[in-house]
Design a protein around this motif. Structure first.
Motif, mmCIF file in Angstrom:
data_model
loop_
_atom_site.group_PDB
_atom_site.id
_atom_site.type_symbol
_atom_site.label_atom_id
_atom_site.label_comp_id
_atom_site.label_asym_id
_atom_site.label_seq_id
_atom_site.Cartn_x
_atom_site.Cartn_y
_atom_site.Cartn_z
ATOM 1 N N ARG B 205 0.794 -1.225 -0.018
ATOM 2 C CA ARG B 205 0.009 -0.062 0.114
ATOM 3 C C ARG B 205 0.836 1.248 -0.076
ATOM 4 O O ARG B 205 0.677 2.224 -0.670
ATOM 5 N N ALA B 206 1.838 1.026 0.704
ATOM 6 C CA ALA B 206 2.939 2.375 0.828
ATOM 7 C C ALA B 206 3.375 2.568 -0.627
ATOM 8 O O ALA B 206 3.665 3.775 -1.166
ATOM 9 N N TRP B 207 3.819 1.542 -1.415
ATOM 10 C CA TRP B 207 4.359 1.423 -2.570
ATOM 11 C C TRP B 207 3.255 2.152 -3.717
ATOM 12 O O TRP B 207 3.784 3.156 -4.344
ATOM 13 N N VAL B 208 1.972 1.740 -3.532
ATOM 14 C CA VAL B 208 0.827 2.320 -4.556
ATOM 15 C C VAL B 208 0.836 4.078 -4.027
ATOM 16 O O VAL B 208 0.990 4.641 -5.111
ATOM 17 N N ARG B 209 0.821 4.398 -2.807
ATOM 18 C CA ARG B 209 0.934 5.776 -2.381
ATOM 19 C C ARG B 209 1.898 6.432 -3.012
ATOM 20 O O ARG B 209 1.837 7.543 -3.573
ATOM 21 N N ALA B 210 3.048 5.762 -3.151
ATOM 22 C CA ALA B 210 4.409 6.458 -3.558
ATOM 23 C C ALA B 210 4.103 6.777 -4.894
ATOM 24 O O ALA B 210 4.880 7.564 -5.494
ATOM 25 N N LYS B 211 3.583 5.809 -5.573
ATOM 26 C CA LYS B 211 3.407 5.891 -7.047
ATOM 27 C C LYS B 211 2.277 7.030 -7.209
ATOM 28 O O LYS B 211 2.016 7.120 -8.626
ATOM 29 N N GLY B 212 1.818 7.372 -6.451
ATOM 30 C CA GLY B 212 0.499 8.370 -6.871
ATOM 31 C C GLY B 212 -1.018 7.603 -7.075
ATOM 32 O O GLY B 212 -1.551 8.275 -7.575
ATOM 33 N N GLY B 213 -1.000 6.401 -6.754
ATOM 34 C CA GLY B 213 -2.201 5.591 -7.009
ATOM 35 C C GLY B 213 -2.921 5.691 -5.538
ATOM 36 O O GLY B 213 -2.717 6.478 -4.593
ATOM 37 N N THR B 214 -4.124 4.785 -5.670
ATOM 38 C CA THR B 214 -5.245 4.962 -4.581
ATOM 39 C C THR B 214 -5.123 3.625 -3.919
ATOM 40 O O THR B 214 -5.735 2.614 -4.626
ATOM 41 N N PRO B 215 -4.549 3.343 -2.948
ATOM 42 C CA PRO B 215 -4.438 1.644 -2.430
ATOM 43 C C PRO B 215 -5.763 1.480 -1.821
ATOM 44 O O PRO B 215 -6.724 2.025 -1.537
#
Lengths: 544, 215
Positions: B205-215
């Motif tokens: 989830r942290a990776w998704v947030r860092a990529k600018g996505g919505t976890p």
């Protein structure tokens, strides 16, 4: 023995034209067969050189010898050569020579057709190799020519078209040979030779012809469709088109493996019986297993396609694993023939044993990849490369050499040297196993087939270097074989009619046989008429 | 075999279960058959008179039955594992589109609105959470490719306009190297690689947030 009297009476010049006409136009089945075998040997040399260049490239990580594009042409043409232009035609050429002899026939059925078959095959091979002369180079879309990789967008250039024409021509020639062999076996047998009195080799050729007739037309159809696709498109363009191509291709591609196998099983069975000094054990079981193998061969093709979603995986796993049964019967019969036999370790017998033991590795790993769950991993990897080289090189090619050493005296009238033959055998065994055994580990560890290079970080360098060293040994073994042939032809030692104590009719005539094969035939009451004569003679002399 | 697996799509366990049966059977058959052949050949050297019996239907029949039983066991083992491979469970879970094209990979996470794009010279990483089933939809944009993760003992061919669906579960966090296209696809087939970066669910989830996505 009537067959051995006045044997030259029928050899007339009219049946055996000499000169160039005789070389390219004689319809004597033996001359067609020798021509086909020599042509196949030439293509084998070419395909072998391609393999050596590949092994040189793979010996260490990085690109040293060829470019990626050139490598792709190398493995495509190596596979295409070995399958379409070497093992298949050589296997059928053995039949062209020995089926009429074993069936007591003076000539093959449809001799002009058989001659045309050689012309088509030769032409096909030359056309395929002409691809190297085109601007884009030879075909580079694998020996299977998978669509859409092989279409006009992804593989432009004439090399691919030449490949398609080459495959069609060669396969058409081989198809004709299959028909001639089947017709000979069904309609040209001498009186008294029922189907169940044919030697095991002839039975192997019978089932081989059946598979040729069922499977090869499908390849020709697939190639025609592929060519239309390249010219105008619209054939394999539906979403399922590439899957349909794979179905068509493998419907040919699996039976052809057995076409490249059974004639050599037959030759090995003859050698095992002859060099055990007794009849082949379990003849009827062997015939039954050949027929069962043939029917299963037509129903396992999609095990090459397990990695495709929605193939009937369980059905094809079941049929593939079921091959254990007929294969087991054949091994049982071979072992039981040696059990209680008087074994002579002549070169043909050495290659027969090499065939049996090395093919066992190929066959057992075949069961391994026939299991869908295992195939999801090792499919398209070097494991598969190792598996089919154990079947085709460790197996078929050793069987082919067994056949060559067994029948060379019959075809040429001279003996090959035993000592050089033993050296040839030892080097072959060493080379084959050094080359192909490491590939099992490479594949299981994740090395894909059809790559010119692999990352140094994977630590595959050592095993690949071993495989390349093995390939050099194989090349050396073949040099030894060429020396054997050269020495034996330069200083011929006459073979006589029957140097080994053969069982079947080809040993009842001269070496080489006269144009019409026989002057008279001994009575045939079993698959081993000459063995029957020996036994009767022994009985008459009061020996046990 | 070890009872029902915790994760339906743990393909490397399924592979191991089948290999555990096939490998010893194969080695045993090889040793038995090759040993028998060599022994019989060796012992036959000194014999002077061959045995005359040329068939034994009862023995061969019994032997065929044995072979059929062995084949039956191997088929049963394969079928049992087959049902566990790629079997998709129902319920909400991560969906990933694996897009293959000459000669690069792209991984799309539609619900998270994240895309990982590889190139011919940069190996992309497929980022997935550990311990839960991931549903893949694989497609090709041109020729046939294949999605192979050797460490997961799993591959599937990918076609254009014909989606290939499969489920995979990555048991533990870690970095898996060596995933690649296994179906020959032309000039730079050998360079078509990817890696798998298995993270903890929180890490994912942290990776998704860092990529600018919505976890």
């Amino acid at each position: 023995m009537g067959a051995r009297e006045g044997r030259h009476a029928l050899s007339s010049a009219a049946l055996a034209p000499g000169g160039v006409i005789g070389l390219v136009g004689s319809t004597d089945h033996k001359r067609i067969a020798v021509r086909a075998a020599v042509t196949a040997a030439a293509f084998f040399a070419a395909g072998g050189v391609l393999a050596l260049v590949m092994r040189a490239e793979l010996a260490q990580p990085g690109l040293q010898v060829v470019s990626t594009g050139a490598y792709n042409a190398l493995f495509t043409m190596h596979g295409s050569t070995m399958i379409y232009l070497f093992v298949t035609p050589f296997a059928l050429a053995l039949g062209l020579y020995f089926v009429p002899l074993q069936a007591g026939a003076p000539q093959i059925a449809g001799p002009r057709w058989a001659l045309a078959g050689w012309w088509l095959y030769l032409l096909g091979g030359l056309v395929m190799y002409a691809g190297f002369l085109t601007r884009g180079g030879a075909a580079a879309a694998t020996w299977a020519g998978f669509d859409p990789l092989s279409d006009a967008v992804n593989t432009p250039g004439q090399g691919m078209d030449y490949w398609i024409f080459g495959v069609v021509l060669a396969t058409a020639g081989e198809l004709i040979w299959g028909a001639c062999l089947l017709a000979t076996l069904l309609r040209r047998r001498a009186p008294g030779i029922t189907l169940l009195r044919l030697p095991v080799f002839s039975w192997a050729m019978l089932v081989t012809s059946l598979m040729v007739l069922f499977a090869f037309p499908v390849l020709i159809a697939a190639m025609a469709l592929l060519w239309v696709e390249r010219q105008w498109g619209g054939v394999f363009t539906a979403p399922d088109g590439p899957v349909a191509y794979q179905h068509l291709f493998w419907f040919y591609g699996h039976p052809v493996v057995y076409v490249m196998f059974f004639p050599f099983v037959g030759a090995v069975a003859e050698a095992v019986a002859i060099f055990s000094g007794r009849r082949f054990f379990g003849y009827h079981a062997m015939v039954g297993s050949l027929l069962l193998f043939t029917s299963l061969s037509m129903s396992v093709w999609a095990h090459h396609m397990f990695a495709i979603d929605e193939v009937a995986v369980k059905y094809f796993s079941l049929t593939s694993i079921a091959l254990v049964v007929p294969a087991g019967v054949e091994y049982f019969d071979m072992a039981a023939t040696m059990w209680g036999g008087v074994i002579r370790f002549a070169t043909p017998m050495l290659f027969a044993l090499g065939f049996l033991i090395q093919f066992l590795v190929g066959g057992l790993t075949g069961i391994f990849v026939g299991s869908s769950v295992l195939d999801y991993h090792v499919n398209n990897s070097y494991f598969v490369v190792a598996h089919f080289h154990y079947t085709l090189f460790g197996g078929s090619f050793f069987g082919l050499l067994c056949a060559v050493y067994l029948w060379w005296p019959k075809v040429t009238g001279t003996l090959l040297r035993e000592g050089i033959g033993r050296v040839h055998f030892a080097l072959s065994v060493l080379g084959a196993n050094l080359t192909f055994f490491p590939m099992f580990f490479l594949g299981r560890d994740g090395m894909t087939r059809r790559v010119a290079d692999y990352p140094a970080a994977e630590h595959w360098g050592t095993l690949n270097a071993v495989a390349s060293a093995g390939a050099a040994l194989i090349a050396l073994s073949l040099v030894v074989f060429v020396v054997n042939v050269a020495v034996s032809l330069a200083r011929p030692r006459p073979a006589g009619d029957d140097p080994w104590g053969g069982h079947s009719l080809e040993w009842a005539t001269t070496s080489p046989p006269p144009p019409r094969n026989f002057v008279a035939l001994p009575p045939v009451r079993s698959p081993d008429p000459l063995y029957d004569l020996l036994e009767r003679q022994a009985a008459l002399e009061g020996r046990p | 075999m070890t009872g029902p697996p915790a994760l339906a799509a743990n393909t490397s366990d399924a592979y191991a279960d089948v290999e555990r049966v096939f490998l010893p059977v194969g080695v045993a058959v090889f040793v038995l058959v090759a040993g028998t052949l060599l022994l019989l050949a060796w012992r036959g050297r000194r014999r002077t008179r061959p045995r005359s019996r040329a068939s034994n239907p009862a023995l061969e029949g019994a032997y065929v039955l044995c072979l059929a039983v062995i084949a039956g066991v191997l088929v049963a083992v394969t079928f049992g594992a087959e049902d566990r491979v790629g079997a998709a469970e129902t319920g909400p879970r991560l969906q990933v589109r694996a897009v293959a094209a000459k000669w690069r990979w792209r991984f799309e996470y539609p619900a998270q609105r994240v895309v990982v794009q590889g190139t011919e010279d940069r190996v992309p990483a497929l980022v997935v959470p550990a311990g839960e089933e991931v549903e893949f939809e694989g497609v090709s944009l041109d020729v046939v490719h294949a999605f192979w993760i050797p460490a997961m003992r799993f591959q599937r061919e990918l076609f254009a306009e014909r989606p290939t669906r499969f489920g995979l579960a990555f048991p533990e966090p870690g970095f898996i190297a060596g995933a690649r296209c296994s179906f020959f696809c032309g000039l730079r087939h050998q360079d078509m690689r990817f890696a798998v970066d298995v993270r903890t669910p929180q890490g994912f989830r942290a990776w998704v947030r860092a990529k600018g996505g919505t976890p």
